[in-house]
Design an enzyme around this catalytic site. Sequence first.
Site, short mmCIF file in Angstrom:
data_model
loop_
_atom_site.label_atom_id
_atom_site.label_comp_id
_atom_site.label_asym_id
_atom_site.label_seq_id
_atom_site.Cartn_x
_atom_site.Cartn_y
_atom_site.Cartn_z
N ILE A 8 -34.07 -32.34 -25.54
CA ILE A 8 -34.68 -33.56 -25.59
C ILE A 8 -35.57 -33.65 -24.13
O ILE A 8 -35.16 -33.32 -23.46
CB ILE A 8 -33.66 -34.76 -25.49
N TRP A 138 -27.91 -27.89 -15.85
CA TRP A 138 -29.17 -28.49 -16.10
C TRP A 138 -29.76 -29.38 -14.96
O TRP A 138 -31.04 -29.65 -15.00
CB TRP A 138 -29.12 -29.73 -17.30
N LYS A 162 -27.12 -17.10 -18.45
CA LYS A 162 -26.99 -18.19 -19.48
C LYS A 162 -27.51 -19.52 -18.96
O LYS A 162 -26.50 -20.27 -18.41
CB LYS A 162 -25.82 -18.30 -20.25
N PRO A 163 -28.72 -20.06 -19.11
CA PRO A 163 -28.94 -21.47 -18.67
C PRO A 163 -28.31 -22.57 -19.49
O PRO A 163 -27.95 -22.10 -20.58
CB PRO A 163 -30.69 -21.50 -18.51
N SER A 164 -28.34 -23.58 -18.91
CA SER A 164 -27.85 -24.75 -19.68
C SER A 164 -28.70 -25.00 -21.08
O SER A 164 -30.08 -24.91 -21.01
CB SER A 164 -28.11 -26.35 -18.98
N SER A 213 -19.50 -28.65 -14.32
CA SER A 213 -18.31 -29.63 -14.35
C SER A 213 -17.08 -28.89 -13.97
O SER A 213 -16.82 -27.79 -14.35
CB SER A 213 -18.25 -30.61 -15.73
N THR A 216 -15.30 -27.71 -17.57
CA THR A 216 -15.84 -26.55 -17.95
C THR A 216 -15.41 -25.25 -17.16
O THR A 216 -15.16 -24.36 -17.53
CB THR A 216 -17.35 -26.68 -18.24
N GLU A 234 -18.59 -23.13 -8.53
CA GLU A 234 -19.05 -24.10 -7.67
C GLU A 234 -19.30 -25.26 -8.77
O GLU A 234 -19.95 -25.58 -9.73
CB GLU A 234 -20.37 -24.05 -7.09
N LEU A 235 -18.32 -26.33 -8.53
CA LEU A 235 -18.19 -27.34 -9.53
C LEU A 235 -18.67 -28.76 -8.90
O LEU A 235 -19.36 -28.76 -8.28
CB LEU A 235 -16.53 -27.35 -9.75
N CYS A 268 -25.19 -31.83 -7.30
CA CYS A 268 -23.72 -31.78 -7.00
C CYS A 268 -23.25 -32.27 -5.63
O CYS A 268 -22.02 -32.77 -5.35
CB CYS A 268 -23.32 -30.18 -7.27
#
Length: 493
Positions: A8, A138, A162-164, A213, A216, A234-235, A268
């Site tokens: 989107i 993202w 693997k990107p978002s 997150s 995840t 890194e969250l 973050c």
Amino acid sequence: MNDVISAINPRSGEVDFEFPAVSADEVAQVAARARAAQQQWQSLSIAKRQQAVLALADAVDRCAPKIAEALFQDTGRLLMSEREVSGAASNMRRWANLAPELLGESMATPTQKSQIIDSLTYANQYVPYQLVGFISPWNFPVTLSFIDAVPALMAGCSVIIKPSEVTSRFVAPFLTALADVPELQNVMQFVLGAGETGAALVDNVDAICFTGSVPTGQKIAVAAAQRFIPAFLELGGKDPVIVTATADIERATDAVLRGSVLNSGQVCLSIERVYVDSSIHDAFVERLREKTCAAKLNWPDIEDGHVGPLIFAGQADVIRRHIADAVDKGAQLVAGGKIENLGGGLYCQPTILTNVTHDMLVMHEETFGPIMPVMSFDKIEQAIELANDSKFGLSGSVIAGSVDEARSIAEQINAGGISLNDCGLTIMTYEPEKNAFGFSGMGGSRMGPASIWRFLRKKAIISQLGQPTPISAFLEAQADAIESHRDLPKIAV
């Protein structure tokens, strides 16, 4: 048939990009190709790897307008997209130029003589993980796709990114840049998809890096543990800032506003908790309110404003829930407080909340929006206790009358990186190493020399210069005075 994923445009709210998700079988095939190419890449001298990554940085610069345009379509921001792409190229050059100094030509240490056994010598060899996977979020799609992957390349690893799935369209123009660097064609791969693709990536690599997150990250940590591979995570964060009585209010409000509102709070290490000495609280809040009200949404003219749309529409629900919970529990809205639908995009007004307490969601769950909850304190010990009252520990800030005063407070805060007399300095420099506290992550630092070293395993190579010890030296009959030693602890061999 592969699932088709829709993206989107956050400024229009419309689906304007689709791509097929890479299946688990396809991830395995990509991994096999990357593994097959890794040995040749590792065998190159550090200087040759440096040349390849520097060539990639030059290619990214040439393709920058198209990469930035794709990033703009995914994130709804203009200036930040351009800076993110130029910053990625700059960081590639920094890592490429750092590696020779760190690793040398052979990645082997000089032979040393043992101080324990005279006839032994030893040396170390550094061996890269053959294949490392990277799952990026993202909010900064380009920066966080390469912040770990390029150091791994310099260490001699093959990499798969693997990107978002929310922000993947930059990959196509980036591959145009990558095509200009034949040495990297097979050792730098991308897979596009959602959670299933990410899970398959974890199943096929020798180490995994994830930014995103906590829930995840916990799943990835479990999957990595089951495979006995390292996970560098890194969250989330809930970064505090402490503003002391001696702080300059102009400096403090400038730093806090930018630290909270930059990228619409979708950072973050965004400031999400503000603790202000009660003696300056009211003056601080009033000046912060004036500056916050002057920060404009960049709609309808993207070049006229400071605050862009929420990149991921689902985050709006979290922000609304946190504001509503705070107000229901007695918080006061001083500025903002609304999420507006403008032209199909969701925009969150920069928001100030006062009279907040730690039983409110906005003070202990990650908000990830331009929200500034301000809480007063009477003693600095109370402020430090409040700052440490969190399951997170990514970073934080202290703003005081002097750097010395700020540092004395910073050293008592449980977080990986603390900015003194400013906010968010860890995003401006990648030089100092840092480790997350609590649920904000685990694993080696992605900053400083460790950014490369963590992708290398250390092997010990030990030489016997004398005669090997024969088994006869361990004949039980040679034991002296066994009876006198029966009460000593047994030693495991």
